[in-house]
Write a protein that holds these residues in place. Structure first.
Motif, PDB file in Angstrom:
ATOM      1  N   PRO A  11      51.974  72.371  11.979  1.00 61.08           N
ATOM      2  CA  PRO A  11      51.481  73.100  10.961  1.00 61.08           C
ATOM      3  C   PRO A  11      51.549  72.422   9.638  1.00 61.08           C
ATOM      4  O   PRO A  11      52.626  71.559   9.547  1.00 61.08           O
ATOM      5  CB  PRO A  11      51.901  74.367  10.561  1.00 61.08           C
ATOM      6  N   VAL A  12      50.372  72.100   8.741  1.00 59.03           N
ATOM      7  CA  VAL A  12      50.486  71.555   7.617  1.00 59.03           C
ATOM      8  C   VAL A  12      50.056  72.084   6.406  1.00 59.03           C
ATOM      9  O   VAL A  12      48.929  72.946   6.508  1.00 59.03           O
ATOM     10  CB  VAL A  12      49.311  70.353   7.945  1.00 59.03           C
ATOM     11  N   PHE A  13      50.673  72.259   5.435  1.00 66.90           N
ATOM     12  CA  PHE A  13      50.527  73.242   4.357  1.00 66.90           C
ATOM     13  C   PHE A  13      50.278  72.126   3.098  1.00 66.90           C
ATOM     14  O   PHE A  13      51.016  71.324   2.813  1.00 66.90           O
ATOM     15  CB  PHE A  13      51.965  74.037   3.946  1.00 66.90           C
ATOM     16  N   VAL A  14      49.325  72.690   2.440  1.00 66.39           N
ATOM     17  CA  VAL A  14      49.193  71.798   1.119  1.00 66.39           C
ATOM     18  C   VAL A  14      49.213  72.523  -0.073  1.00 66.39           C
ATOM     19  O   VAL A  14      48.628  73.526  -0.132  1.00 66.39           O
ATOM     20  CB  VAL A  14      47.637  71.324   1.153  1.00 66.39           C
ATOM     21  N   VAL A  15      50.179  72.031  -1.050  1.00 61.22           N
ATOM     22  CA  VAL A  15      50.466  72.856  -2.045  1.00 61.22           C
ATOM     23  C   VAL A  15      49.519  72.232  -3.279  1.00 61.22           C
ATOM     24  O   VAL A  15      49.598  71.072  -3.572  1.00 61.22           O
ATOM     25  CB  VAL A  15      52.063  72.332  -2.470  1.00 61.22           C
ATOM     26  N   LEU A  23      39.642  65.871  -5.234  1.00 65.36           N
ATOM     27  CA  LEU A  23      39.938  64.578  -4.544  1.00 65.36           C
ATOM     28  C   LEU A  23      41.218  64.056  -4.226  1.00 65.36           C
ATOM     29  O   LEU A  23      41.609  63.661  -3.286  1.00 65.36           O
ATOM     30  CB  LEU A  23      39.311  63.262  -5.465  1.00 65.36           C
ATOM     31  N   ASP A  24      42.097  64.653  -5.026  1.00 63.05           N
ATOM     32  CA  ASP A  24      43.484  64.406  -4.791  1.00 63.05           C
ATOM     33  C   ASP A  24      44.136  65.198  -3.653  1.00 63.05           C
ATOM     34  O   ASP A  24      44.951  64.664  -2.772  1.00 63.05           O
ATOM     35  CB  ASP A  24      44.406  65.199  -6.102  1.00 63.05           C
ATOM     36  N   VAL A  25      43.346  66.149  -3.136  1.00 70.51           N
ATOM     37  CA  VAL A  25      43.566  67.038  -1.949  1.00 70.51           C
ATOM     38  C   VAL A  25      42.745  66.641  -0.583  1.00 70.51           C
ATOM     39  O   VAL A  25      43.260  66.292   0.493  1.00 70.51           O
ATOM     40  CB  VAL A  25      43.395  68.509  -1.961  1.00 70.51           C
ATOM     41  N   ALA A  26      41.500  65.986  -1.168  1.00 64.56           N
ATOM     42  CA  ALA A  26      40.618  65.794  -0.071  1.00 64.56           C
ATOM     43  C   ALA A  26      40.851  64.515   0.607  1.00 64.56           C
ATOM     44  O   ALA A  26      40.880  64.467   2.043  1.00 64.56           O
ATOM     45  CB  ALA A  26      39.196  65.699  -0.314  1.00 64.56           C
ATOM     46  N   GLY A  27      41.606  63.697   0.267  1.00 64.44           N
ATOM     47  CA  GLY A  27      41.835  62.254   0.530  1.00 64.44           C
ATOM     48  C   GLY A  27      42.979  62.367   1.691  1.00 64.44           C
ATOM     49  O   GLY A  27      42.482  61.907   2.804  1.00 64.44           O
ATOM     50  N   PRO A  28      44.004  62.919   1.548  1.00 61.93           N
ATOM     51  CA  PRO A  28      44.921  63.231   2.284  1.00 61.93           C
ATOM     52  C   PRO A  28      44.900  63.894   3.507  1.00 61.93           C
ATOM     53  O   PRO A  28      45.043  63.783   4.635  1.00 61.93           O
ATOM     54  CB  PRO A  28      46.208  63.652   1.591  1.00 61.93           C
ATOM     55  N   MET A  29      43.988  65.152   3.262  1.00 64.01           N
ATOM     56  CA  MET A  29      43.469  65.933   4.382  1.00 64.01           C
ATOM     57  C   MET A  29      42.423  65.235   5.294  1.00 64.01           C
ATOM     58  O   MET A  29      42.453  65.612   6.358  1.00 64.01           O
ATOM     59  CB  MET A  29      42.760  67.271   3.881  1.00 64.01           C
ATOM     60  N   GLU A  30      41.710  64.301   4.640  1.00 64.37           N
ATOM     61  CA  GLU A  30      40.896  63.624   5.668  1.00 64.37           C
ATOM     62  C   GLU A  30      41.670  62.715   6.590  1.00 64.37           C
ATOM     63  O   GLU A  30      41.312  62.586   7.698  1.00 64.37           O
ATOM     64  CB  GLU A  30      39.778  62.789   4.851  1.00 64.37           C
ATOM     65  N   VAL A  31      42.601  62.088   5.947  1.00 65.98           N
ATOM     66  CA  VAL A  31      43.493  61.165   6.849  1.00 65.98           C
ATOM     67  C   VAL A  31      44.038  62.003   8.033  1.00 65.98           C
ATOM     68  O   VAL A  31      43.967  61.576   9.266  1.00 65.98           O
ATOM     69  CB  VAL A  31      44.449  60.423   6.268  1.00 65.98           C
ATOM     70  N   LEU A  32      44.580  63.276   7.904  1.00 68.61           N
ATOM     71  CA  LEU A  32      45.026  64.106   8.750  1.00 68.61           C
ATOM     72  C   LEU A  32      43.696  64.496   9.768  1.00 68.61           C
ATOM     73  O   LEU A  32      44.255  64.624  11.022  1.00 68.61           O
ATOM     74  CB  LEU A  32      45.979  65.245   8.180  1.00 68.61           C
ATOM     75  N   ARG A  33      42.858  64.910   9.407  1.00 69.09           N
ATOM     76  CA  ARG A  33      41.580  65.256  10.101  1.00 69.09           C
ATOM     77  C   ARG A  33      41.289  64.129  11.035  1.00 69.09           C
ATOM     78  O   ARG A  33      41.124  64.237  12.374  1.00 69.09           O
ATOM     79  CB  ARG A  33      40.514  65.831   9.287  1.00 69.09           C
TER      80      ARG A  33
END
Length: 42
Positions: A11-15, A23-33
């Motif tokens: 599980p990955v949680f984003v705070v 953009l601060d959240v979408a970049g790292p989440m796209e890498v994980l996706r």
């Protein structure tokens, strides 16, 4: 990678603190996706 590691999702949680830009959240989440898609293709 072992077969056991492929079967157990991590599980990955984003705070997201106040005043965070999308953009601060979408970049790292796209890498994980993308990593998840690559792993599924193997």
């Amino acid at each position: 990678m072992t077969e056991n590691a492929r079967q157990n999702p991590i599980p990955v949680f984003v705070v997201v603190p106040p005043r965070t830009l999308l953009l601060d959240v979408a970049g790292p989440m796209e890498v994980l996706r993308r990593a998840n898609m690559e792993q599924a293709a193997v």
